[in-house]
Design an enzyme around this catalytic site. Structure first.
Site, short mmCIF file in Angstrom:
data_model
loop_
_atom_site.label_atom_id
_atom_site.label_comp_id
_atom_site.label_asym_id
_atom_site.label_seq_id
_atom_site.Cartn_x
_atom_site.Cartn_y
_atom_site.Cartn_z
N HIS A 64 -7.48 -2.65 5.64
CA HIS A 64 -6.68 -1.57 6.21
C HIS A 64 -7.40 -0.24 5.98
O HIS A 64 -8.50 -0.20 5.44
CB HIS A 64 -5.28 -1.57 5.59
CG HIS A 64 -4.28 -0.74 6.34
ND1 HIS A 64 -4.19 -0.74 7.71
CD2 HIS A 64 -3.32 0.13 5.91
CE1 HIS A 64 -3.22 0.07 8.09
NE2 HIS A 64 -2.68 0.62 7.01
N HIS A 109 0.86 -1.19 0.00
CA HIS A 109 0.00 0.00 0.00
C HIS A 109 0.89 1.24 0.00
O HIS A 109 2.12 1.13 -0.01
CB HIS A 109 -0.96 -0.02 1.19
CG HIS A 109 -0.31 0.03 2.53
ND1 HIS A 109 0.55 -0.95 2.99
CD2 HIS A 109 -0.37 0.96 3.53
CE1 HIS A 109 0.97 -0.64 4.20
NE2 HIS A 109 0.44 0.52 4.55
N ASP A 123 -0.29 -4.69 7.70
CA ASP A 123 -1.28 -3.61 7.74
C ASP A 123 -2.70 -4.10 7.39
O ASP A 123 -3.30 -3.69 6.41
CB ASP A 123 -0.87 -2.49 6.79
CG ASP A 123 0.40 -1.80 7.24
OD1 ASP A 123 0.34 -0.65 7.69
OD2 ASP A 123 1.47 -2.44 7.16
N ASP A 134 5.72 4.57 5.15
CA ASP A 134 6.66 3.58 5.67
C ASP A 134 6.80 2.36 4.77
O ASP A 134 7.60 1.46 5.05
CB ASP A 134 6.30 3.17 7.10
CG ASP A 134 4.91 2.59 7.23
OD1 ASP A 134 4.02 2.97 6.43
OD2 ASP A 134 4.68 1.78 8.15
#
Length: 302
Positions: free
Chosen positions: A139, A61, A207, A65
């Site tokens: 997520h 995604h 995530d 980060d």
């Protein structure tokens, strides 16, 4: 066989002695990188597998980060001497993200090939014998789990081929799945090949909340690399709120999906001692390992 290296195990931001979550997979002289947060170049260099052979970068995604390290990495790959196309794969929105990030890494000596996988159904693409599957997960924005599979060819039955008087010259083509005609004979692979054999399957999932679709998606994987943002059960409400998993939820996912091995990763910056919680998690799924930066393993056909 597949070589797997967990480059970093951190979530949200890099901290001393813990780089951001990223995975490197190598086979037959090729490599795939999964996620590229800030600083990913450093553990890549420490792994010493090189940069030039990275043929594809997969993004789960587009939170920083997981992608902010892309411009610097593209320049490093360029400096390694690569001139062949580099494939970038991710959920919808990839072109917009790449266009923005590459403003500071222009004039690359290779082309970027972009593949956007769906965020509403299972996606699939292939790269140099590797089958890459994706699953939309739960997520706060479009996010994919990945399955990276190296198929295994069916065993060739030489005795059967000899009994059918098939010249040795044709054996390799039959093993590769081609139907052949020579003289008045038509020979299909099914006549000389055995049953399908399990290949090597590595799944990478960060995530997300655990879902039933994930259980099916990661089923019978040789290695599941899964986020464990929080180790303590009292943090489960926080995990639900922020769309992440606890250690125990990741272990339950591995157990229900019959994974062979689980590596935990994507730890919260506040989780400084993940190994202290491992024995509790192993009561749920015995073959669980708290991932550490630069942890690596070679997976072979069973």
């Amino acid at each position: 066989m597949l070589d797997v290296c967990l480059l970093g195990t951190g979530g949200m931001l890099p901290i001393p002695r813990r780089w951001l979550s990223s995975l490197l997979i190598r086979w037959n002289g090729k490599m795939i990188l999964v996620d590229c947060g800030e600083g990913t170049q450093i553990p890549l260099r420490m792994a010493a597998w090189g940069f030039k052979a990275i043929d594809a970068i997969l993004f789960t995604h587009y939170h920083a980060d997981h992608i902010a390290g892309l411009p610097g990495l593209l320049l490093t790959v360029a400096n390694s001497g690569r001139s062949e196309n580099l494939t970038l794969i991710g959920p919808p929105g990839l072109k917009k993200i790449v266009d923005g990030l590459t403003v500071i890494s222009p004039l690359l000596p290779y082309e970027l090939k972009l593949i956007e996988l769906p965020d509403a159904e299972v996606g699939e693409t292939s790269l140099h014998q590797i089958l890459i599957k994706s699953l939309p997960v739960d997520h706060s924005l479009a996010c994919l789990a990945y399955s990276i599979e190296l198929p295994r060819s069916r065993k060739f039955n030489a005795a059967r081929a000899e009994a059918l008087n098939i010249p040795v010259y044709y054996w390799k083509s039959l093993q590769q799945g081609f139907t052949l005609t020579y003289g008045n004979h038509t020979i299909s692979p099914e006549m000389v090949l055995g049953d399908l054999r399990k290949g090597i399957k590595v799944c990478y999932c960060t995530d997300t909340r655990p879902t039933e679709d994930l259980v099916t998606f990661i089923s019978n994987s040789d290695l599941l690399i899964c986020e464990g943002m929080y180790a303590k059960e009292e943090d489960r409400e926080k995990a639900i709120q922020k769309k992440h998993m606890t250690f125990s939820e990741a272990a339950l996912l591995a157990r229900e999906g019959h994974a062979a091995e689980l590596w935990l990763t994507h730890y919260s910056p506040s989780l400084t001692d993940p190994e202290n919680y491992i024995e509790t998690v192993r009561t749920i799924f015995r073959n669980t390992i708290t991932g550490r930066d630069l942890q690596h393993k070679t997976l072979k056909y069973r």
